[in-house]
Design a protein around this motif. Structure first.
Motif, PDB file in Angstrom:
ATOM      1  N   GLY A  45      33.919  37.551  36.554  1.00 48.77           N
ATOM      2  CA  GLY A  45      33.689  37.462  37.989  1.00 48.77           C
ATOM      3  C   GLY A  45      34.904  36.900  38.705  1.00 48.77           C
ATOM      4  O   GLY A  45      35.793  36.319  38.075  1.00 48.77           O
ATOM      5  N   ALA A  46      34.935  37.065  40.026  1.00 49.67           N
ATOM      6  CA  ALA A  46      36.133  36.724  40.795  1.00 49.67           C
ATOM      7  C   ALA A  46      35.828  35.689  41.873  1.00 49.67           C
ATOM      8  O   ALA A  46      34.857  35.822  42.635  1.00 49.67           O
ATOM      9  CB  ALA A  46      36.714  37.970  41.451  1.00 49.67           C
ATOM     10  N   LEU A  47      36.678  34.670  41.915  1.00 49.76           N
ATOM     11  CA  LEU A  47      36.698  33.707  43.019  1.00 49.76           C
ATOM     12  C   LEU A  47      37.796  34.145  43.980  1.00 49.76           C
ATOM     13  O   LEU A  47      38.968  34.198  43.613  1.00 49.76           O
ATOM     14  CB  LEU A  47      36.988  32.303  42.489  1.00 49.76           C
ATOM     15  N   ALA A  48      37.419  34.485  45.211  1.00 51.98           N
ATOM     16  CA  ALA A  48      38.375  34.986  46.208  1.00 51.98           C
ATOM     17  C   ALA A  48      38.409  34.032  47.395  1.00 51.98           C
ATOM     18  O   ALA A  48      37.373  33.746  48.004  1.00 51.98           O
ATOM     19  CB  ALA A  48      37.987  36.388  46.675  1.00 51.98           C
ATOM     20  N   LEU A  49      39.609  33.527  47.699  1.00 49.81           N
ATOM     21  CA  LEU A  49      39.821  32.576  48.786  1.00 49.81           C
ATOM     22  C   LEU A  49      40.826  33.177  49.748  1.00 49.81           C
ATOM     23  O   LEU A  49      41.847  33.712  49.308  1.00 49.81           O
ATOM     24  CB  LEU A  49      40.379  31.258  48.249  1.00 49.81           C
ATOM     25  N   TRP A  50      40.542  33.097  51.049  1.00 51.39           N
ATOM     26  CA  TRP A  50      41.534  33.625  51.985  1.00 51.39           C
ATOM     27  C   TRP A  50      41.500  32.903  53.320  1.00 51.39           C
ATOM     28  O   TRP A  50      40.520  32.276  53.697  1.00 51.39           O
ATOM     29  CB  TRP A  50      41.381  35.127  52.175  1.00 51.39           C
TER      30      TRP A  50
ATOM     31  N   LEU B 131      41.946  27.478  36.717  1.00 45.87           N
ATOM     32  CA  LEU B 131      42.023  28.736  37.451  1.00 45.87           C
ATOM     33  C   LEU B 131      43.449  29.260  37.484  1.00 45.87           C
ATOM     34  O   LEU B 131      44.394  28.500  37.678  1.00 45.87           O
ATOM     35  CB  LEU B 131      41.511  28.549  38.883  1.00 45.87           C
ATOM     36  N   ASP B 132      43.566  30.560  37.316  1.00 50.95           N
ATOM     37  CA  ASP B 132      44.862  31.229  37.385  1.00 50.95           C
ATOM     38  C   ASP B 132      44.803  32.218  38.541  1.00 50.95           C
ATOM     39  O   ASP B 132      44.196  33.283  38.429  1.00 50.95           O
ATOM     40  CB  ASP B 132      45.157  31.941  36.063  1.00 50.95           C
ATOM     41  N   PHE B 133      45.430  31.876  39.674  1.00 46.33           N
ATOM     42  CA  PHE B 133      45.318  32.674  40.886  1.00 46.33           C
ATOM     43  C   PHE B 133      46.388  33.748  40.958  1.00 46.33           C
ATOM     44  O   PHE B 133      47.560  33.498  40.662  1.00 46.33           O
ATOM     45  CB  PHE B 133      45.472  31.783  42.122  1.00 46.33           C
ATOM     46  N   ALA B 134      45.987  34.929  41.394  1.00 49.19           N
ATOM     47  CA  ALA B 134      46.915  35.961  41.857  1.00 49.19           C
ATOM     48  C   ALA B 134      46.942  35.907  43.377  1.00 49.19           C
ATOM     49  O   ALA B 134      45.927  35.619  44.017  1.00 49.19           O
ATOM     50  CB  ALA B 134      46.465  37.337  41.379  1.00 49.19           C
ATOM     51  N   HIS B 135      48.102  36.194  43.960  1.00 46.84           N
ATOM     52  CA  HIS B 135      48.315  35.994  45.398  1.00 46.84           C
ATOM     53  C   HIS B 135      48.704  37.296  46.070  1.00 46.84           C
ATOM     54  O   HIS B 135      49.519  38.054  45.544  1.00 46.84           O
ATOM     55  CB  HIS B 135      49.414  34.939  45.592  1.00 46.84           C
ATOM     56  N   ARG B 136      48.121  37.548  47.233  1.00 50.70           N
ATOM     57  CA  ARG B 136      48.516  38.670  48.073  1.00 50.70           C
ATOM     58  C   ARG B 136      48.581  38.205  49.528  1.00 50.70           C
ATOM     59  O   ARG B 136      47.876  37.267  49.923  1.00 50.70           O
ATOM     60  CB  ARG B 136      47.508  39.824  47.987  1.00 50.70           C
ATOM     61  N   GLN B 137      49.403  38.893  50.308  1.00 51.52           N
ATOM     62  CA  GLN B 137      49.446  38.702  51.755  1.00 51.52           C
ATOM     63  C   GLN B 137      49.113  40.025  52.428  1.00 51.52           C
ATOM     64  O   GLN B 137      49.602  41.084  52.015  1.00 51.52           O
ATOM     65  CB  GLN B 137      50.824  38.227  52.206  1.00 51.52           C
ATOM     66  N   VAL B 138      48.282  39.954  53.450  1.00 46.91           N
ATOM     67  CA  VAL B 138      47.908  41.142  54.217  1.00 46.91           C
ATOM     68  C   VAL B 138      48.204  40.856  55.685  1.00 46.91           C
ATOM     69  O   VAL B 138      47.637  39.931  56.282  1.00 46.91           O
ATOM     70  CB  VAL B 138      46.415  41.485  54.031  1.00 46.91           C
ATOM     71  N   ARG B 139      49.099  41.636  56.256  1.00 49.18           N
ATOM     72  CA  ARG B 139      49.510  41.436  57.646  1.00 49.18           C
ATOM     73  C   ARG B 139      48.720  42.370  58.557  1.00 49.18           C
ATOM     74  O   ARG B 139      48.529  43.552  58.246  1.00 49.18           O
ATOM     75  CB  ARG B 139      51.009  41.708  57.774  1.00 49.18           C
TER      76      ARG B 139
ATOM     77  N   VAL C 162      47.108  37.311  56.341  1.00 46.31           N
ATOM     78  CA  VAL C 162      46.010  36.772  55.542  1.00 46.31           C
ATOM     79  C   VAL C 162      46.571  36.355  54.186  1.00 46.31           C
ATOM     80  O   VAL C 162      47.162  37.167  53.471  1.00 46.31           O
ATOM     81  CB  VAL C 162      44.884  37.793  55.337  1.00 46.31           C
ATOM     82  N   GLU C 163      46.422  35.069  53.876  1.00 47.59           N
ATOM     83  CA  GLU C 163      46.811  34.555  52.562  1.00 47.59           C
ATOM     84  C   GLU C 163      45.571  34.662  51.666  1.00 47.59           C
ATOM     85  O   GLU C 163      44.550  34.031  51.905  1.00 47.59           O
ATOM     86  CB  GLU C 163      47.263  33.101  52.653  1.00 47.59           C
ATOM     87  N   LEU C 164      45.692  35.497  50.634  1.00 49.03           N
ATOM     88  CA  LEU C 164      44.582  35.749  49.717  1.00 49.03           C
ATOM     89  C   LEU C 164      44.958  35.307  48.316  1.00 49.03           C
ATOM     90  O   LEU C 164      46.060  35.611  47.834  1.00 49.03           O
ATOM     91  CB  LEU C 164      44.249  37.256  49.693  1.00 49.03           C
ATOM     92  N   VAL C 165      44.064  34.575  47.670  1.00 54.26           N
ATOM     93  CA  VAL C 165      44.229  34.274  46.251  1.00 54.26           C
ATOM     94  C   VAL C 165      42.923  34.599  45.543  1.00 54.26           C
ATOM     95  O   VAL C 165      41.833  34.353  46.066  1.00 54.26           O
ATOM     96  CB  VAL C 165      44.647  32.807  45.990  1.00 54.26           C
ATOM     97  N   VAL C 166      43.058  35.179  44.353  1.00 56.08           N
ATOM     98  CA  VAL C 166      41.894  35.577  43.567  1.00 56.08           C
ATOM     99  C   VAL C 166      42.090  35.102  42.129  1.00 56.08           C
ATOM    100  O   VAL C 166      43.160  35.306  41.543  1.00 56.08           O
ATOM    101  CB  VAL C 166      41.693  37.117  43.582  1.00 56.08           C
ATOM    102  N   ALA C 167      41.063  34.467  41.592  1.00 61.77           N
ATOM    103  CA  ALA C 167      41.075  34.035  40.189  1.00 61.77           C
ATOM    104  C   ALA C 167      39.853  34.627  39.486  1.00 61.77           C
ATOM    105  O   ALA C 167      38.754  34.635  40.032  1.00 61.77           O
ATOM    106  CB  ALA C 167      41.044  32.514  40.090  1.00 61.77           C
ATOM    107  N   LEU C 168      40.066  35.114  38.277  1.00 61.36           N
ATOM    108  CA  LEU C 168      38.971  35.648  37.470  1.00 61.36           C
ATOM    109  C   LEU C 168      38.475  34.573  36.499  1.00 61.36           C
ATOM    110  O   LEU C 168      39.258  33.754  36.009  1.00 61.36           O
ATOM    111  CB  LEU C 168      39.431  36.872  36.672  1.00 61.36           C
ATOM    112  N   THR C 169      37.182  34.595  36.246  1.00 60.72           N
ATOM    113  CA  THR C 169      36.628  33.629  35.305  1.00 60.72           C
ATOM    114  C   THR C 169      37.149  33.934  33.903  1.00 60.72           C
ATOM    115  O   THR C 169      37.176  35.096  33.483  1.00 60.72           O
ATOM    116  CB  THR C 169      35.097  33.655  35.309  1.00 60.72           C
ATOM    117  N   PRO C 170      37.560  32.911  33.176  1.00 62.32           N
ATOM    118  CA  PRO C 170      38.118  33.136  31.833  1.00 62.32           C
ATOM    119  C   PRO C 170      37.039  33.530  30.825  1.00 62.32           C
ATOM    120  O   PRO C 170      35.867  33.311  31.039  1.00 62.32           O
ATOM    121  CB  PRO C 170      38.744  31.778  31.497  1.00 62.32           C
TER     122      PRO C 170
END
Length: 255
Positions: A134-139, A185-193, A247-255
């Motif tokens: 599952g994914a934890l998504a923060l933005w 948590l290991d976050f991946a990062h994206r930016q959406v303008r 938009v600063e987005l970070v998503v981490a998947l459950t290990p």
């Protein structure tokens, strides 16, 4: 500013209608990025949107086809949510003690809200309620400070309100999003303008609904907003402001 985080977090309840009417939404590309980083779609997924507020993000998750429940601690915000989204389930609670079953979710989302949690508690709670993979998504919507007028306004706000980061709930400074003292948590990062065009009154009501404004002296805040109107009319003489966001987005998947 010396106002406590709790007071700032609760300040939104008094202006829930203003918040719902004037705050920016989020672009479709954000949800495309969430799905890409998570590796599975929102459509049909079980999602909890925590700190849902008036339902800006919840409505978009619902429209995307997610089976979404909203979690919101504030009475004023929850009441506005129910007026806006009467058919979407809403539970009173917060990310530090989620009222959700173990391993019951595909996504746990926080729009403009993760920084209001105590990550020592909210990280384990996220891992508890998310299923394997599952994914934890923060933005956060953040002002695009490479746009000159936005950078100038941000500096005026910083000076007037005496804060280190402009509108802290907007997540300026990615370290806010990545705060994880557990190291789990290991976050991946994206930016959406993206951008939107709104009347000056809408823009002023938008920035005035942020906690830095809400907990400040009312007279001083009103003076700032009146002065800011003058600045904006100089930059936008037709009375329409083009707000540009990253938009600063970070998503981490459950290990």
């Amino acid at each position: 500013m010396t106002t406590s985080p709790a007071a700032r977090a609760h300040s939104f309840n008094a202006v829930a209608a203003q918040y719902a009417e004037n705050r920016p939404s989020y672009p479709p590309a954000l949800f495309d990025a969430i799905e890409e980083l998570a590796g599975h779609p929102l459509t049909g997924a079980r999602v909890a949107d925590v700190g849902a507020g008036t339902g800006i993000a919840t409505a978009l998750l619902h429209a995307r086809g997610a089976d979404v429940v909203a979690i919101e601690p504030g009475g004023g915000m929850a009441a506005q949510f129910r007026r806006t989204l009467p058919d979407v389930p809403l539970v009173r609670g917060n990310g530090n003690a989620l009222p959700l079953a173990d391993h019951s979710l595909d996504f746990l989302t926080y729009a403009q809200a993760w920084h209001w949690t105590d990550q020592v508690r909210s990280v384990p709670e996220a891992l508890r309620v998310l299923r394997l993979g599952g994914a934890l998504a923060l933005w956060w919507n953040t002002g695009a400070v490479d746009v000159p007028w936005i950078a100038e306004q941000s500096e005026r706000i910083r000076i007037h309100f005496g804060i280190d980061r402009v509108v802290a709930e907007n997540g300026n400074g990615l370290h806010t999003a990545l705060a994880d003292p557990t190291g789990r948590l290991d976050f991946a990062h994206r930016q959406v303008r993206w951008s939107r065009r709104v009347p000056i009154d809408t823009h002023l009501a938008n920035i005035g609904s942020h906690s830095a404004f809400l907990v400040h002296d009312e007279e001083s805040t009103n003076t700032f907003l009146a002065d800011e109107r003058t600045h904006l009319l100089t930059a936008f003489p037709d009375g329409t402001v083009e707000e540009t966001y990253v938009v600063e987005l970070v998503v981490a998947l459950t290990p």
